[in-house]
Design a protein around this motif. Structure first.
Motif, mmCIF file in Angstrom:
data_model
loop_
_atom_site.group_PDB
_atom_site.id
_atom_site.type_symbol
_atom_site.label_atom_id
_atom_site.label_comp_id
_atom_site.label_asym_id
_atom_site.label_seq_id
_atom_site.Cartn_x
_atom_site.Cartn_y
_atom_site.Cartn_z
ATOM 1 N N ILE A 71 0.889 -1.324 0.120
ATOM 2 C CA ILE A 71 -0.210 0.008 0.179
ATOM 3 C C ILE A 71 0.888 1.266 -0.131
ATOM 4 N N ARG A 72 1.764 1.352 0.937
ATOM 5 C CA ARG A 72 2.923 2.401 0.841
ATOM 6 C C ARG A 72 3.430 2.559 -0.469
ATOM 7 N N GLU A 73 3.829 1.569 -1.117
ATOM 8 C CA GLU A 73 4.391 1.671 -2.533
ATOM 9 C C GLU A 73 3.259 2.398 -3.514
ATOM 10 N N LYS A 74 2.376 1.991 -3.448
ATOM 11 C CA LYS A 74 1.447 2.357 -4.363
ATOM 12 C C LYS A 74 0.920 3.998 -4.127
ATOM 13 N N LEU A 75 0.683 4.331 -2.933
ATOM 14 C CA LEU A 75 0.640 5.743 -2.597
ATOM 15 C C LEU A 75 1.730 6.516 -3.151
ATOM 16 N N PHE A 76 3.216 6.150 -2.667
ATOM 17 C CA PHE A 76 4.364 6.614 -2.992
ATOM 18 C C PHE A 76 4.386 7.111 -4.737
ATOM 19 N N LYS A 77 3.979 5.947 -5.298
ATOM 20 C CA LYS A 77 4.031 6.060 -6.909
ATOM 21 C C LYS A 77 2.922 7.175 -7.160
ATOM 22 N N ILE A 78 1.876 6.999 -6.487
ATOM 23 C CA ILE A 78 0.752 8.188 -7.145
ATOM 24 C C ILE A 78 1.468 9.606 -6.666
ATOM 25 N N MET A 79 1.716 9.910 -5.509
ATOM 26 C CA MET A 79 2.137 10.888 -5.323
ATOM 27 C C MET A 79 3.517 11.437 -6.017
ATOM 28 N N LYS A 80 4.471 10.785 -6.469
ATOM 29 C CA LYS A 80 5.409 10.947 -7.161
ATOM 30 C C LYS A 80 5.014 11.456 -8.729
ATOM 31 N N SER A 81 3.942 10.813 -9.175
ATOM 32 C CA SER A 81 3.464 10.960 -10.339
ATOM 33 C C SER A 81 2.684 12.529 -10.448
#
Length: 206
Positions: A71-81
């Motif tokens: 979940i943390r990886e998914k959130l990180f990728k969304i925020m980076k994008s």
């Protein structure tokens, strides 16, 4: 001080809030959490504003406070994008050598010790009382639980989770997305996508 959102209002969120409250750089504006039952609640004197997408409409910086690696990886990728600023949250009682290299979105809790020439990649949790010895590589989206001890030259690959109180001997490689059980002692390399438990640690077959 810069206002930030803490993404995740669970137990780990409370730990991150404590770190931010002790920071001289940031102050917490609110929690964000997709659990609608928490919206408008107050947790440790900080309000839960809404879901994490609230941050996409704001210019505040963020820190992700979610223990689950996927979940943390998914959130990180969304925020980076979305080009959001993702800060590091480092407790003032952590000891970090000046030759340690760090990415972004890292949480380092109280009592952690990180020794020379360790490299901590993005979106990593180094929890309470963890020791990371010299020349370790901690790849993206890893979670080191409270009391973990890593010997020198250990590599923990992307997405791995090391449980409470586990020890990893020097030079060992922990494979990507693998789990080391609480209290395990890892004496040899761990492949990708497995769970190891025990002393010495062995692959657990369900």
């Amino acid at each position: 001080m810069r206002d930030i959102y803490i993404v995740g209002a669970g137990g780990h969120g409370k730990v991150v809030l404590d770190i931010i409250n002790k920071s001289e750089q940031y102050q917490a504006a609110s929690f964000l959490d997709d659990d609608s039952s928490l919206h408008n609640e107050t947790i440790n004197a900080l309000k839960v504003l809404g879901g994490f997408k609230e941050v996409l409409n704001d210019d505040k910086a963020v820190i992700i406070a979610v223990g689950n690696n996927k979940i943390r990886e998914k959130l990180f990728k969304i925020m980076k994008s979305n080009d959001l600023e993702i800060i590091n949250a480092v407790h003032p009682d952590a000891v970090i050598n000046s030759f340690v290299s760090m990415g972004e979105g890292i949480v380092i809790a109280a009592g952690a010790v990180i020794n020379p020439n360790a490299f901590i990649e993005d979106n990593v949790i180094i929890n309470t009382g963890v020791t990371v010895d010299h020349d370790c590589l901690i790849e993206k989206h890893v979670h080191l639980s409270p009391g973990v001890n890593l010997g020198g030259n250990v590599t923990v690959q992307r997405g791995a989770h090391i449980g409470i109180g586990a020890a990893v001997l020097p030079g060992i490689n922990i494979g990507k997305n693998s789990v080391v059980g609480a209290g395990a002692v890892v004496t040899k390399d761990v492949p990708d996508d497995v769970t190891v438990v025990g002393v010495p640690a062995k692959i657990h077959k369900s």
